[in-house]
Design a protein around this motif. Structure first.
Motif, PDB file in Angstrom:
ATOM      1  N   GLY A 104       0.793  -1.224   0.000  1.00  0.00           N
ATOM      2  CA  GLY A 104       0.000   0.000   0.000  1.00  0.00           C
ATOM      3  C   GLY A 104       0.823   1.272   0.000  1.00  0.00           C
ATOM      4  N   ASN A 105       2.115   1.153   0.281  1.00  0.00           N
ATOM      5  CA  ASN A 105       2.988   2.326   0.263  1.00  0.00           C
ATOM      6  C   ASN A 105       3.382   2.684  -1.169  1.00  0.00           C
ATOM      7  OD1 ASN A 105       2.928   2.369   3.056  1.00  0.00           O
ATOM      8  ND2 ASN A 105       4.812   1.198   3.288  1.00  0.00           N
ATOM      9  N   THR A 106       3.927   3.869  -1.343  1.00  0.00           N
ATOM     10  CA  THR A 106       4.429   4.318  -2.636  1.00  0.00           C
ATOM     11  C   THR A 106       5.913   4.654  -2.504  1.00  0.00           C
ATOM     12  OG1 THR A 106       2.274   5.233  -3.274  1.00  0.00           O
ATOM     13  CG2 THR A 106       4.202   6.024  -4.480  1.00  0.00           C
ATOM     14  N   MET A 107       6.728   4.103  -3.393  1.00  0.00           N
ATOM     15  CA  MET A 107       8.162   4.388  -3.386  1.00  0.00           C
ATOM     16  C   MET A 107       8.464   5.420  -4.462  1.00  0.00           C
ATOM     17  SD  MET A 107      11.459   1.811  -3.567  1.00  0.00           S
ATOM     18  CE  MET A 107      10.901   0.929  -5.027  1.00  0.00           C
ATOM     19  N   MET A 108       9.133   6.503  -4.063  1.00  0.00           N
ATOM     20  CA  MET A 108       9.586   7.522  -5.005  1.00  0.00           C
ATOM     21  C   MET A 108      11.011   7.166  -5.413  1.00  0.00           C
ATOM     22  SD  MET A 108       6.838   9.278  -4.723  1.00  0.00           S
ATOM     23  CE  MET A 108       5.573   9.826  -3.564  1.00  0.00           C
ATOM     24  N   LEU A 109      11.216   6.856  -6.672  1.00  0.00           N
ATOM     25  CA  LEU A 109      12.451   6.238  -7.112  1.00  0.00           C
ATOM     26  C   LEU A 109      13.170   7.105  -8.135  1.00  0.00           C
ATOM     27  CD1 LEU A 109      13.965   3.538  -6.738  1.00  0.00           C
ATOM     28  CD2 LEU A 109      12.665   2.654  -8.658  1.00  0.00           C
ATOM     29  N   SER A 110      14.399   7.519  -7.813  1.00  0.00           N
ATOM     30  CA  SER A 110      15.273   8.179  -8.779  1.00  0.00           C
ATOM     31  C   SER A 110      15.886   7.082  -9.643  1.00  0.00           C
ATOM     32  CB  SER A 110      16.371   8.959  -8.055  1.00  0.00           C
ATOM     33  OG  SER A 110      17.318   9.452  -8.970  1.00  0.00           O
ATOM     34  N   ILE A 111      15.671   7.141 -10.957  1.00  0.00           N
ATOM     35  CA  ILE A 111      16.028   5.985 -11.780  1.00  0.00           C
ATOM     36  C   ILE A 111      17.484   5.995 -12.258  1.00  0.00           C
ATOM     37  CG2 ILE A 111      13.673   5.450 -12.485  1.00  0.00           C
ATOM     38  CD1 ILE A 111      14.188   6.980 -15.076  1.00  0.00           C
ATOM     39  N   VAL A 112      18.001   7.156 -12.644  1.00  0.00           N
ATOM     40  CA  VAL A 112      19.375   7.243 -13.151  1.00  0.00           C
ATOM     41  C   VAL A 112      20.054   8.434 -12.467  1.00  0.00           C
ATOM     42  CG1 VAL A 112      20.848   7.493 -15.191  1.00  0.00           C
ATOM     43  CG2 VAL A 112      18.680   6.257 -15.372  1.00  0.00           C
ATOM     44  N   PRO A 113      20.607   8.243 -11.274  1.00  0.00           N
ATOM     45  CA  PRO A 113      21.173   9.374 -10.529  1.00  0.00           C
ATOM     46  C   PRO A 113      22.487   9.908 -11.080  1.00  0.00           C
ATOM     47  CG  PRO A 113      21.484   7.329  -9.324  1.00  0.00           C
ATOM     48  CD  PRO A 113      20.612   6.993 -10.497  1.00  0.00           C
ATOM     49  N   LYS A 114      23.161   9.120 -11.927  1.00  0.00           N
ATOM     50  CA  LYS A 114      24.482   9.563 -12.411  1.00  0.00           C
ATOM     51  C   LYS A 114      24.591   9.367 -13.918  1.00  0.00           C
ATOM     52  CE  LYS A 114      29.456   8.692 -11.816  1.00  0.00           C
ATOM     53  NZ  LYS A 114      30.449   7.856 -11.109  1.00  0.00           N
ATOM     54  N   GLU A 133      18.111   0.960  -5.824  1.00  0.00           N
ATOM     55  CA  GLU A 133      16.735   0.524  -5.517  1.00  0.00           C
ATOM     56  C   GLU A 133      15.990   0.029  -6.748  1.00  0.00           C
ATOM     57  OE1 GLU A 133      18.289   3.258  -2.529  1.00  0.00           O
ATOM     58  OE2 GLU A 133      18.062   3.423  -4.704  1.00  0.00           O
ATOM     59  N   LEU A 134      16.423   0.472  -7.930  1.00  0.00           N
ATOM     60  CA  LEU A 134      15.763   0.065  -9.165  1.00  0.00           C
ATOM     61  C   LEU A 134      16.205  -1.324  -9.625  1.00  0.00           C
ATOM     62  CD1 LEU A 134      13.917   0.944 -11.579  1.00  0.00           C
ATOM     63  CD2 LEU A 134      15.999   1.835 -12.661  1.00  0.00           C
ATOM     64  N   MET A 135      17.429  -1.711  -9.307  1.00  0.00           N
ATOM     65  CA  MET A 135      18.022  -2.922  -9.879  1.00  0.00           C
ATOM     66  C   MET A 135      17.221  -4.208  -9.641  1.00  0.00           C
ATOM     67  SD  MET A 135      20.445  -1.852 -11.682  1.00  0.00           S
ATOM     68  CE  MET A 135      21.232  -3.396 -12.152  1.00  0.00           C
TER      69      MET A 135
END
Length: 269
Positions: A104-114, A133-135
């Motif tokens: 039920g939670n939502t994860m805010m994910l930065s996909i390509v930080p570098k 976190e994306l891997m």
């Protein structure tokens, strides 16, 4: 995902590219079906191209993949406009994907930080690093995942077409409905396509998102063609969209009801 039988490394400058046009884009169904994609079509296609650079059996060191400017330009059909490509690649650093978790939670994910983008005069590759976190959504996938040819990205003109192509193909491969019919609520479709505050009138949503996506899918030469209908009627608000898929029997087909080879229509998508 690299094609292990036909894959070859391309040397560019001091680095080797991880990209090959025969690669597969491999992702978990959760990433496809439960995310909110709030980026435009070019960065979205770049992101998928970068995913195809991952060898799922041998994850990249430091979660970093490489692709040459020529390879990316050819895939996106961007010619001799390095500044434009640079802006589009760098924009991935600002992209935050919202992923609905099963608790039920939502994860805010930065996909390509570098991102390391080479100087104009350099022959080095573009280097992009995926977030840790994306891997898990991209490697070591044993069930409920989708893979398709990275070359398919070339034909898509809108992000809505690509988003719904992945969504529908992932459900088809996971659920295998005999009639190839898949329903999605208008609410979930808006979340998936990041149109929760856009096209508030359903007729506008239908015209600019749903119909556009169907035309895009049907013209892209991918595994299936689609048709969409909603459950709305006079005085009753549409709450769900039902997509019906059928196997493409020829790359020339662009209309759902015009079938070049009817004898192949019942083969699996």
């Amino acid at each position: 995902m690299k094609n292990n039988t036909l894959y070859c490394m391309i040397v560019s400058g001091d680095f080797m590219s991880d990209f090959d046009i025969k690669n597969k884009v491999v992702q978990s169904n959760d990433l496809i079906q439960l995310s909110k994609w709030n980026m435009s079509v070019v960065p979205f296609k770049i992101f998928k191209a970068l995913i195809s650079c991952i060898d799922t059996k041998k994850p990249p060191e430091n979660n970093t993949v490489e692709i040459s400017r020529k390879e990316l330009g050819d895939l996106l059909e961007i010619k001799e406009n390095d500044e434009y490509m640079k802006r589009q690649v760098k924009s991935l650093q600002k992209q935050i994907v919202e992923l609905d978790l099963k608790n039920g939670n939502t994860m805010m994910l930065s996909i390509v930080p570098k991102v390391i983008y080479p100087a104009k005069q350099s022959n080095d590759n573009i280097q992009c690093t995926f977030s840790e976190e994306l891997m898990p959504y991209l490697i070591d996938l044993k069930e409920f995942f989708l893979q398709y040819d990275v070359a398919a990205l070339k034909k898509f003109k809108s992000k809505y077409g690509l988003i719904l192509y992945e969504y529908l193909l992932s459900r088809e491969r996971q659920e295998r409905q005999s009639e190839h019919k898949y329903s999605i609520s208008v609410e979930n479709l808006r979340r998936l396509t990041d149109t929760e505050t856009k096209f508030k009138n359903f007729k506008e949503l239908n015209r600019k998102v749903i119909s556009q996506a169907v035309v895009d899918i049907n013209g892209a030469g991918v595994e299936f063609l689609a048709v969409a209908k909603n459950n709305g009627r006079r005085g009753v608000k549409a709450t769900h969209i039902e997509f019906t898929l059928r196997k493409r029997t020829s790359y020339k087909e662009t209309e759902f009801d015009v079938v070049d080879h009817p004898e192949w229509i019942r083969k699996s998508i």
